[in-house]
Design a protein around this motif. Structure first.
Motif, PDB file in Angstrom:
ATOM      1  N   LEU A  16       0.978  -1.254   0.137  1.00  0.00           N
ATOM      2  CA  LEU A  16      -0.125  -0.137  -0.001  1.00  0.00           C
ATOM      3  C   LEU A  16       0.907   1.122  -0.042  1.00  0.00           C
ATOM      4  O   LEU A  16       1.762   1.293   0.869  1.00  0.00           O
TER       5      LEU A  16
ATOM      6  N   ALA B 150      -7.161  -2.115  -3.539  1.00  0.00           N
ATOM      7  CA  ALA B 150      -6.303  -1.072  -2.683  1.00  0.00           C
ATOM      8  C   ALA B 150      -5.854  -0.035  -3.591  1.00  0.00           C
ATOM      9  O   ALA B 150      -5.689   1.059  -3.318  1.00  0.00           O
TER      10      ALA B 150
ATOM     11  N   GLU C  26      -8.254   2.380   2.773  1.00  0.00           N
ATOM     12  CA  GLU C  26      -6.785   2.114   3.577  1.00  0.00           C
ATOM     13  C   GLU C  26      -7.318   1.681   4.990  1.00  0.00           C
ATOM     14  O   GLU C  26      -6.344   0.902   5.429  1.00  0.00           O
TER      15      GLU C  26
END
Ligand SMILES: Nc1ncnc2c1ncn2[C@@H]1O[C@H](COP(=O)(O)OP(=O)(O)OP(=O)(O)O)[C@@H](O)[C@H]1O
Ligand SMILES: [Mg+2]
Length: 272
Positions: free
Chosen positions: A9, A231, A252
């Motif tokens: 991420l 994501a 998130e």
């Protein structure tokens, strides 16, 4: 290893809206059954305008069923019963005055397998505007076709071959053609059911970039089994499990700090 690093991420501060975002579509108490078999057990979900909402969850949990409720594609499935309330800009999409064909022009759909019509590239994109009477002459239709293909990131590759069959394109190009076809009728919401699952990583990256660009003009709901894709492309994520919507939050948050242990188990690959 943390979930964040597993999913690679990137910090995306831009994903956090400063102000509350308006809900384009709202689902309340949506229950669906196929015959006697329940598939969705009361879904409450807000779909925010100009954002990408990812629907994730194990196979058979009801993601596609929910997606099909949003533009009444379930109407065409025999034995499928939908209860509850879904609104688009506050209007009940199951209301008596709503024409499902018009609704599907406002809430378009892109499927898992690219499914161009057995027609030319041009006619694939021109089809919707023609049947909905959205272009008044040849010049206007050419314009709509060109704009849609540009928005779908396909124009440069097909401008010299508009008369060739849509099926002559590669899989990734066909999927962008299907996106152009969906865009051509100026939808407000685009539903995508695993749009990249038949594509290679390069074509997938192309579609993901496209989704990010499209959200400036459209509201997007995407079903994906690929956690990294969820994501990367979405701002909100909803986790479905056994016909329930377990939680929905900023993407998130779902991937770094899920509230429910079922979500945690799914995103870390403990089951699926
Ligand atoms: N046309 C249908 N007729 C009967 N049952 C169906 C039909 N479509 C879906 N179902 C059932 O409804 C439940 C939810 O299915 P759905 O296709 O919505 O799941 P999904 O989350 O999209 O799964 P996948 O990730 O495998 O695509 C499943 O139990 C499935 O067997
Ligand atoms: Mg599905």
């Amino acid at each position: 290893m943390s979930i964040r690093s597993q999913l690679k991420l990137r910090p995306r501060a831009d994903q956090r809206p400063a102000a509350p975002v308006a809900a384009k579509m709202v689902a309340r108490g949506v229950r669906v059954s196929y015959g006697a078999k329940p598939a969705l057990k009361g879904i409450d979900l807000d779909i925010q305008e100009n954002r990408v909402l990812a629907l994730i969850g194990p196979s058979g949990c009801g993601k596609s069923t929910f997606l099909r409720c949003l533009n009444r594609m379930n109407d065409t499935i025999e034995g499928c019963r939908v209860e509850g309330r879904i609104t688009l800009d506050g209007e009940d999409v199951y209301g008596r005055t709503i024409d499902p064909v018009q609704l599907r022009a406002r809430v378009g759909m892109v499927f898992q397998k690219p499914n161009p019509f057995p027609k030319s590239i041009y006619d694939n994109v021109a089809y919707g505007p023609r049947i909905h009477g959205l272009a008044s002459g040849r010049d206007e239709l050419d314009e709509v076709v060109q704009t849609s293909l540009k928005r779908a990131g396909l124009w440069a590759e097909v401008r010299e071959r508009l008369r060739e069959p849509g099926t002559s394109l590669s899989g990734g190009q066909q999927q962008r053609l299907c996106i152009a076809r969906a865009i051509a009728v100026s939808p407000e919401v685009i539903l995508m059911d695993e749009p990249c699952s038949a594509l290679d990583p390069i074509a997938t990256a192309h579609i993901e970039e496209l989704i990010d660009e499209l959200r400036a003009n459209y509201t997007i709901v995407i079903v994906t089994h690929n956690m990294q894709q969820a994501a990367r492309v979405s701002q909100r994520t909803a986790f479905f499990h056994l016909g329930e919507m377990v939680e929905c939050d900023d993407t998130e948050e779902i991937f770094t700090n899920p509230r429910d242990e079922r979500t945690q188990g799914y995103i870390t690959g403990r089951y699926g």
